[in-house]
Scaffold this active site. Structure first.
Site, PDB file in Angstrom:
ATOM      1  N   SER A  59       0.828  -1.204   0.000  1.00  0.00           N
ATOM      2  CA  SER A  59       0.000   0.000   0.000  1.00  0.00           C
ATOM      3  C   SER A  59       0.861   1.251   0.000  1.00  0.00           C
ATOM      4  O   SER A  59       1.926   1.286   0.618  1.00  0.00           O
ATOM      5  CB  SER A  59      -0.936   0.024   1.212  1.00  0.00           C
ATOM      6  OG  SER A  59      -1.723   1.202   1.186  1.00  0.00           O
ATOM      7  N   LYS A  73      -4.595  -6.775   3.431  1.00  0.00           N
ATOM      8  CA  LYS A  73      -4.573  -5.671   2.468  1.00  0.00           C
ATOM      9  C   LYS A  73      -5.982  -5.378   1.946  1.00  0.00           C
ATOM     10  O   LYS A  73      -6.356  -4.217   1.738  1.00  0.00           O
ATOM     11  CB  LYS A  73      -3.639  -6.005   1.295  1.00  0.00           C
ATOM     12  CG  LYS A  73      -3.606  -4.953   0.174  1.00  0.00           C
ATOM     13  CD  LYS A  73      -3.217  -3.572   0.683  1.00  0.00           C
ATOM     14  CE  LYS A  73      -2.808  -2.606  -0.425  1.00  0.00           C
ATOM     15  NZ  LYS A  73      -3.758  -2.414  -1.499  1.00  0.00           N
ATOM     16  N   HIS A  98      -7.679  -3.431   4.614  1.00  0.00           N
ATOM     17  CA  HIS A  98      -7.095  -2.089   4.566  1.00  0.00           C
ATOM     18  C   HIS A  98      -7.814  -1.256   3.499  1.00  0.00           C
ATOM     19  O   HIS A  98      -8.189  -0.105   3.732  1.00  0.00           O
ATOM     20  CB  HIS A  98      -5.597  -2.195   4.243  1.00  0.00           C
ATOM     21  CG  HIS A  98      -4.963  -0.929   3.757  1.00  0.00           C
ATOM     22  ND1 HIS A  98      -5.166  -0.428   2.473  1.00  0.00           N
ATOM     23  CD2 HIS A  98      -4.127  -0.044   4.353  1.00  0.00           C
ATOM     24  CE1 HIS A  98      -4.496   0.697   2.319  1.00  0.00           C
ATOM     25  NE2 HIS A  98      -3.853   0.950   3.447  1.00  0.00           N
ATOM     26  N   ASN A  99      -8.032  -1.839   2.321  1.00  0.00           N
ATOM     27  CA  ASN A  99      -8.686  -1.111   1.242  1.00  0.00           C
ATOM     28  C   ASN A  99     -10.148  -0.828   1.559  1.00  0.00           C
ATOM     29  O   ASN A  99     -10.687   0.211   1.175  1.00  0.00           O
ATOM     30  CB  ASN A  99      -8.570  -1.892  -0.067  1.00  0.00           C
ATOM     31  CG  ASN A  99      -7.173  -1.834  -0.648  1.00  0.00           C
ATOM     32  OD1 ASN A  99      -6.204  -1.532   0.041  1.00  0.00           O
ATOM     33  ND2 ASN A  99      -7.054  -2.138  -1.929  1.00  0.00           N
ATOM     34  N   GLU A 137     -10.170   2.046   3.727  1.00  0.00           N
ATOM     35  CA  GLU A 137      -9.868   3.188   2.852  1.00  0.00           C
ATOM     36  C   GLU A 137     -11.137   3.686   2.158  1.00  0.00           C
ATOM     37  O   GLU A 137     -11.367   4.896   2.067  1.00  0.00           O
ATOM     38  CB  GLU A 137      -8.826   2.747   1.827  1.00  0.00           C
ATOM     39  CG  GLU A 137      -8.412   3.772   0.812  1.00  0.00           C
ATOM     40  CD  GLU A 137      -7.495   3.154  -0.235  1.00  0.00           C
ATOM     41  OE1 GLU A 137      -7.757   3.343  -1.436  1.00  0.00           O
ATOM     42  OE2 GLU A 137      -6.522   2.475   0.152  1.00  0.00           O
TER      43      GLU A 137
END
Length: 496
Positions: free
Chosen positions: A136, A190, A193-194, A197
């Site tokens: 990232s 990940k 995480h997105n 986001e």
């Protein structure tokens, strides 16, 4: 072997689009000789030229998969950065033909975690180690220090740990990389995480909308406001770049560029995967889901314009709800700041709970505090309060929810009045704030000791005999609701 190690590259990277090029140059700049390969030879030449121009970095380009693999020191480690899905399998097939047992493949793309787990098994059958590594930070992070989330083979990680710890973003308590866990853990982390986001970006856009429409802030005032917020508790990469965006003039006309951008949001799938996994695991993630819904709705540009016209003609003008309203601009800005902060805590809490649930299902033993730590630098959701999230999980690794951590709980309570004012004002003004509303509803639902779910369960038992539990005695119960209701009605009729 000493002679071989002097001439062979320490690591290889295949896939030289923007992210691949920048990560390769980052590795070379840290002093690790690297070989690069791409099916399109011009990309190889371009990367070699950049390495020369950026200080004669130790990078060598290769035009065939065989030459590329054989240029690496044993045990070989190859990072691949190509589009997720079939291109990854094709690249693995092309490279692994020349690899040997003990060599390792590291996929740095946004891959579905189950694909990584399949590839781990397939690679293991050939004696090849495999890592799925979330990366990232975008192109700038790749070049200057990303957040790295590797999962899969611990040995594969240990073979390149010295490289990754140097290449990753550096924060006060270490490099932004850690071995996440086995299997597809790195890709899953990940993905979440997105998803966080997505929620973050949606909440910021809602803050912008309220300030712009209700508060009447100009782009210059918005730039100043977000820059001020970035010096306080909301300090983060996304707040910082938002302040920058409001100040960029349109080179093709008057005013700022942000006002000329079409209001349709793109996406690549990780947000959808996050919401799907939340549903699979029965984890509430309403803020992240709301952000996904808003991206879908943004795509209906023609329909939205037609709806606006039809409803305007029906008597609901887009400015009717706020016409003639006077607001205390300073107070509104402070209220929106507090509402944004509280909403963000809920969004991060949802993501962390999803990680915890998947970790329990898969036996990954994810360290949520350590994940918050590696997100403090390099990545898109990096923010000041991630350090406080890290400390919350250090205080209590089994923390049920971030909003019940004593420090965060106190802050939520302190900010809830401002939060409710903003959401209420937005609803009254006809401005959609689905992320903030979802976060507030999540907070209000989670803090309730008793919910109206008792009625829902009674309904389920009424029409489907699904049974229910009682608060005053153990066991499962079923009631003949319709029979009793008919008897009650009949009895009432006789009495009347």
């Amino acid at each position: 072997m000493a002679v071989e190690s002097a001439v062979l590259s320490r690591i290889g990277l295949a896939g030289l689009a923007v992210m691949g090029q920048n990560l390769a140059l980052n590795i070379a700049e840290k002093g690790f000789p690297i070989s690069v390969y791409n099916r399109t030879a011009s990309k190889v030449d371009e990367t070699v030229a950049r390495a020369a121009a950026e200080g004669g970095l130790p990078l060598s380009g290769h035009r065939s998969a065989q030459d590329f693999v054989l240029s690496l020191r044993r045990p070989r480690s190859v990072i691949i950065l190509v589009k997720a899905g079939a291109p990854v399998d094709q690249t693995i097939s092309a490279l692994s033909h020349f690899m040997e047992p003990g060599d390792a493949i590291i996929d740095g793309g946004n891959e579905w975690y189950e694909n990584t787990e399949r590839r781990i098994r397939e690679a293991a059958a050939r004696g090849i180690l495999y890592l799925g590594m979330g990366v990232s930070g975008g192109e700038d992070g790749a070049r200057n220090g990303p957040s790295l989330m590797p999962g899969g083979s611990l040995q594969a990680y240990q073979n390149v740990e010295d490289i990754l710890t140097r290449v990753a973003a550096q924060v006060d308590d270490g490099p932004c990389v850690t071995f996440v866990g086995e299997g597809g853990a790195g890709n899953f982390v990940k993905m979440v995480h997105n998803g966080i986001e997505y929620g973050d970006m949606q909440l910021i856009s809602e803050a912008y909308d309220v300030l712009r429409i209700v508060g009447g802030l100009s782009n210059a005032e918005l730039a100043e406001t977000f820059a001020e917020w970035n010096r306080g508790e909301l300090e983060s990469f996304l707040i910082e770049i938002t302040a920058d965006i409001f100040g960029v003039r349109d080179e093709h006309g008057d005013g700022e560029l942000v006002d000329k951008i079409l209001d349709k949001t793109g996406m690549k799938g990780t947000g959808k995967w996050t919401v799907q996994q939340a549903a699979e695991l029965s984890v509430a993630a309403p803020t992240i889901a709301a952000s996904l819904d808003c991206r879908y709705l943004s795509g209906l540009k023609d329909e939205r314009e037609a709806a606006a016209k039809a409803l305007d003609q029906a008597g609901i003008g887009s400015g009717d709800f706020i016409s003639g309203r006077s607001v205390d601009k300073k107070r509104l800005i402070d209220d929106v700041r507090q509402a944004l902060y509280a909403s963000k805590i809920c969004s991060y809490a949802q993501g962390m709970n999803l990680l915890r649930a998947k970790s329990a299902e898969k036996g990954w033993n994810l360290n949520l505090g350590e994940l918050a730590r590696i997100w403090k630098g390099g990545c898109i959701i990096r923010a000041r309060f991630l350090d406080r999230i890290k400390k919350a999980y250090e205080r209590n690794r089994g923390l049920a929810n971030l909003i019940v951590d004593p420090e965060f709980a106190r802050e939520m309570v302190q900010r809830q009045a401002a939060w409710r004012r903003v959401v209420g004002l937005a609803i009254e003004a006809g401005i959609s704030t689905p992320g903030m509303c979802a976060s507030l509803a999540y907070f209000d639902t989670y803090r309730r000791a008793r919910l109206p779910a008792n009625l829902v369960q009674a309904q389920r038992d009424y029409f489907g005999a699904h049974t229910y539990e009682r608060v005053d005695r153990p066991g499962s119960f079923h009631t003949e609701w319709s029979k009793i209701a008919r008897q009650s009605k009949t009895g009432a009729g006789i009495l009347n």
